[in-house]
Design an enzyme around this catalytic site. Structure first.
Site, PDB file in Angstrom:
ATOM      1  N   ASP A 167       0.881  -1.158   0.000  1.00  0.00           N
ATOM      2  CA  ASP A 167       0.000   0.000   0.000  1.00  0.00           C
ATOM      3  C   ASP A 167       0.924   1.214   0.000  1.00  0.00           C
ATOM      4  OD1 ASP A 167      -2.392   1.554   0.319  1.00  0.00           O
ATOM      5  OD2 ASP A 167      -1.894   1.755   2.441  1.00  0.00           O
TER       6      ASP A 167
ATOM      7  N   ASP B 143       0.111   5.072   1.023  1.00  0.00           N
ATOM      8  CA  ASP B 143      -0.018   5.958   2.183  1.00  0.00           C
ATOM      9  C   ASP B 143      -0.118   5.135   3.463  1.00  0.00           C
ATOM     10  OD1 ASP B 143      -0.061   8.313   0.559  1.00  0.00           O
ATOM     11  OD2 ASP B 143      -2.130   7.862   0.055  1.00  0.00           O
TER      12      ASP B 143
ATOM     13  N   TYR C  86      -4.211  12.288   2.089  1.00  0.00           N
ATOM     14  CA  TYR C  86      -4.228  12.779   0.717  1.00  0.00           C
ATOM     15  C   TYR C  86      -2.907  13.443   0.317  1.00  0.00           C
ATOM     16  CZ  TYR C  86      -9.075  11.925   1.806  1.00  0.00           C
ATOM     17  OH  TYR C  86     -10.249  11.336   2.223  1.00  0.00           O
TER      18      TYR C  86
ATOM     19  N   ASN D 231      -5.351   2.921  -3.052  1.00  0.00           N
ATOM     20  CA  ASN D 231      -6.565   3.710  -3.246  1.00  0.00           C
ATOM     21  C   ASN D 231      -6.142   5.176  -3.225  1.00  0.00           C
ATOM     22  OD1 ASN D 231      -8.212   1.447  -3.219  1.00  0.00           O
ATOM     23  ND2 ASN D 231      -8.901   1.731  -1.112  1.00  0.00           N
ATOM     24  N   GLN D 232      -6.621   5.937  -4.172  1.00  0.00           N
ATOM     25  CA  GLN D 232      -6.302   7.366  -4.230  1.00  0.00           C
ATOM     26  C   GLN D 232      -7.590   8.161  -4.438  1.00  0.00           C
ATOM     27  OE1 GLN D 232      -3.375   9.088  -3.733  1.00  0.00           O
ATOM     28  NE2 GLN D 232      -2.549   7.132  -3.015  1.00  0.00           N
TER      29      GLN D 232
ATOM     30  N   CYS E 125      -6.411   3.389  -7.631  1.00  0.00           N
ATOM     31  CA  CYS E 125      -7.852   3.492  -7.847  1.00  0.00           C
ATOM     32  C   CYS E 125      -8.301   4.882  -7.404  1.00  0.00           C
ATOM     33  CB  CYS E 125      -8.597   2.409  -7.067  1.00  0.00           C
ATOM     34  SG  CYS E 125     -10.376   2.454  -7.391  1.00  0.00           S
TER      35      CYS E 125
ATOM     36  N   ARG F 213     -11.067  -0.661  -6.209  1.00  0.00           N
ATOM     37  CA  ARG F 213     -10.953  -0.035  -4.881  1.00  0.00           C
ATOM     38  C   ARG F 213     -10.888  -1.085  -3.778  1.00  0.00           C
ATOM     39  NH1 ARG F 213     -11.086   4.511  -2.197  1.00  0.00           N
ATOM     40  NH2 ARG F 213     -12.039   4.557  -0.147  1.00  0.00           N
ATOM     41  N   LYS F 214      -9.772  -1.061  -3.040  1.00  0.00           N
ATOM     42  CA  LYS F 214      -9.663  -1.976  -1.905  1.00  0.00           C
ATOM     43  C   LYS F 214     -10.780  -1.658  -0.910  1.00  0.00           C
ATOM     44  CE  LYS F 214      -5.379  -0.658  -1.411  1.00  0.00           C
ATOM     45  NZ  LYS F 214      -4.074  -0.408  -0.802  1.00  0.00           N
TER      46      LYS F 214
END
Length: 182
Positions: free
Chosen positions: A10, A12, A21, A53-54, A91, A109-110
């Site tokens: 992962d 972040d 973010y 995931n973003q 994602c 998306r996880k």
């Protein structure tokens, strides 16, 4: 599926400190031990794959161009550190907070396993022989759904000790501890 194993990371909270973010270099602080872990993984024959995931993109906090620029810089740093990243999957969608085209429940998306499965197809990855390191239950759930053999929860504060994380192979407080699972 046969093939090479991968170390799935992962971003972040595992590669960089999670300041919510993160989209600018000046806010990107590498987590202690990430390069050592990745060098060890490369030496042991693992591919290095980032699955992240973003939703900041979908929420309008930054755009895909900003993300890709930061991603390119991050990958150059990893290469300079002797552990080049083989692939990055992201994602940008969020089912509730996404804006416009980004508001959807996407298979990438996880906790969904879409990014991991795509990486396995594109790189011939042996998922059962692979390791995933994430800092959230959704990371572990995605790894389990994809069939990754070892799913490690990175919890530097030790906050998950009060509640076990379903399906985690281990909970570690340092990235150095992950090396035992490679």
């Amino acid at each position: 599926m046969s093939g090479r194993p991968a170390l799935f990371l992962d971003r972040d909270g595992v590669i960089n400190e999670d300041y919510a973010y993160v989209c600018r270099r000046q806010d990107f602080v590498f987590v202690e031990g990430i390069f050592e872990l990745c060098r060890t993984a490369r030496q042991r024959g693992y591919l290095l794959v980032v699955v992240t995931n973003q939703s900041g993109i979908g929420r309008g906090y930054f755009n895909e161009t900003d993300f890709l620029a930061l991603n390119d810089w991050m990958c150059r740093v990893f290469a300079t550190e002797g552990c080049p990243i083989d692939a990055v999957y992201f994602c940008p969608y969020h089912p509730e907070h996404g804006q416009g085209e980004y508001k959807k429940d996407a298979a990438c998306r996880k906790p969904q396993p879409g990014m991991i499965r795509q990486a396995a197809r594109e790189h011939g990855i042996d998922l059962a022989g692979s390791v995933l390191v994430g800092d959230r239950e959704s990371d572990i759930a995605a790894g389990l759904a994809a069939g990754i053999g070892r799913n490690i929860l990175y919890d530097p504060a030790g906050s998950s000790s009060a509640r076990p994380v379903k399906g985690a192979s281990a909970v570690v407080q340092s990235l150095a501890a992950v090396q035992a699972y490679l």
